[in-house]
Scaffold this active site. Structure first.
Site, PDB file in Angstrom:
ATOM      1  N   SER A  97       0.861  -1.188   0.000  1.00  0.00           N
ATOM      2  CA  SER A  97       0.000   0.000   0.000  1.00  0.00           C
ATOM      3  C   SER A  97       0.894   1.233   0.000  1.00  0.00           C
ATOM      4  CB  SER A  97      -0.912   0.005   1.232  1.00  0.00           C
ATOM      5  OG  SER A  97      -1.832  -1.058   1.187  1.00  0.00           O
ATOM      6  N   LYS A 141      -7.614   1.438  -2.857  1.00  0.00           N
ATOM      7  CA  LYS A 141      -7.259   0.943  -1.517  1.00  0.00           C
ATOM      8  C   LYS A 141      -7.427   2.055  -0.484  1.00  0.00           C
ATOM      9  CE  LYS A 141      -5.665  -1.673   1.772  1.00  0.00           C
ATOM     10  NZ  LYS A 141      -4.408  -2.429   1.740  1.00  0.00           N
ATOM     11  N   LYS A 171      -0.264   4.705   8.781  1.00  0.00           N
ATOM     12  CA  LYS A 171       0.460   5.035   7.544  1.00  0.00           C
ATOM     13  C   LYS A 171      -0.507   5.225   6.382  1.00  0.00           C
ATOM     14  CE  LYS A 171       2.179   1.557   5.258  1.00  0.00           C
ATOM     15  NZ  LYS A 171       1.496   1.569   3.944  1.00  0.00           N
TER      16      LYS A 171
END
Length: 292
Positions: free
Chosen positions: A94, A170, A238
């Protein structure tokens, strides 16, 4: 197929295992070689560098922690970009969409290989049951080949558009998951302070509009923490930081996520960054801190 897999962490190791179980030949590389031993015992081929792992294979998969790890593994002195006959690379990490687009162009200019950004949702359980959702950006022709292998651990593989589209999707996923888990933590805290049997809470809400996979997974883990982590709180932070950066650059108002971001930061500042995401409960139920 003959494949390579780089990055054998929480998600990468079970993904590589599913590829082996499906009958593929799999070269593996990991920064810490010891994590590859179980896979080697099952037939995986250890390689000393990412370039060695990615040479003369049908395709390459990687699942790495962050942008610096991805850049080093792909473009470092012994990186994937130096592999022989590289065709396509699937990145399950990601990372920000804009960074992915830049890397895709750089890889293609260097060796004409295609970069597929393919972040996933469903966690370790999704890998083990072959039910992961994979959202993909990049050339669909390469995806047609890669999806033959990804079907070993994914049941929903969707082409979302050009390079970076998978990563942007995502971020939408993480927006929903992070805010849902934060809401679940508040609901569990409310239930605790009102004498509700917490072991019955998820069951009581099952089938109603409040029900969801996160509800059924996280309520029990907030009440009775598990030693087997399904994802660190710091990893979600994050991703949420990336959500907010992309939202700011694209002018998308996200007031709920701004609050969730501050909650995650507060939890990390309290020393819960490496704890599982369910540790978010400690902000509203401080007595649970000792369990994490």
């Amino acid at each position: 197929m003959k494949l390579a897999f780089c990055g054998l962490g929480l998600m990468g190791e079970p993904m590589a295992l599913r590829l082996l179980s499906a009958g593929h030949t799999v070269n593996v590389w990991n920064r810490t070689p010891g994590k590859a031993q179980a896979l080697i015992a099952l037939g995986a081929q250890w390689c000393d560098t990412p370039a060695q792992a990615a040479s003369d294979v049908d395709g390459v998969f990687m699942c790495l922690l962050n942008t610096s790890a991805v850049e080093q593994v792909v473009f470092g002195p012994e990186g994937i970009v130096h592999a022989r006959h590289l065709r396509w690379l699937v990145d399950h990490s990601s990372v920000p969409p804009e960074q992915t687009r830049a890397w895709s162009q750089r890889l293609h200019l260097a060796c004409q290989a295609d970069w597929l950004d393919a972040p996933v949702s469903g966690g370790v359980m999704g890998v083990q049951t072959a039910t992961l959702a994979v959202m993909v950006g990049g050339h669909i022709s390469s995806l047609e080949s890669a999806s033959q292998a990804m079907s070993a651990y994914a049941s929903n593989i969707t082409h979302m558009g050009d390079s970076g589209a998978g990563q942007a999707t995502k971020l939408c996923n993480q927006t929903i998951v992070a805010s849902t888990v934060a809401a679940i933590a508040e609901a569990v805290g409310l239930a605790h302070r009102n004498g509700i049997d917490l072991n019955q809470l998820a069951k009581a809400l099952q089938g109603g509009w409040a029900d969801s996979k996160p509800l059924q997974v996280f309520v029990p883990r907030m009440v009775t923490p598990s030693q087997a982590s399904i994802g660190a709180l710091s990893t979600m932070l994050k991703d949420v930081d990336t959500v907010m950066q992309v939202a700011q650059s694209s002018g998308a108002p996200m007031p709920v996520m701004a609050t969730v971001q501050q909650q995650l930061r507060a939890a990390q500042a309290a020393g819960l960054g490496e704890a599982e995401l369910s540790a978010l409960i400690c902000l509203v139920w401080p007595e649970q801190r000792s369990a994490f």
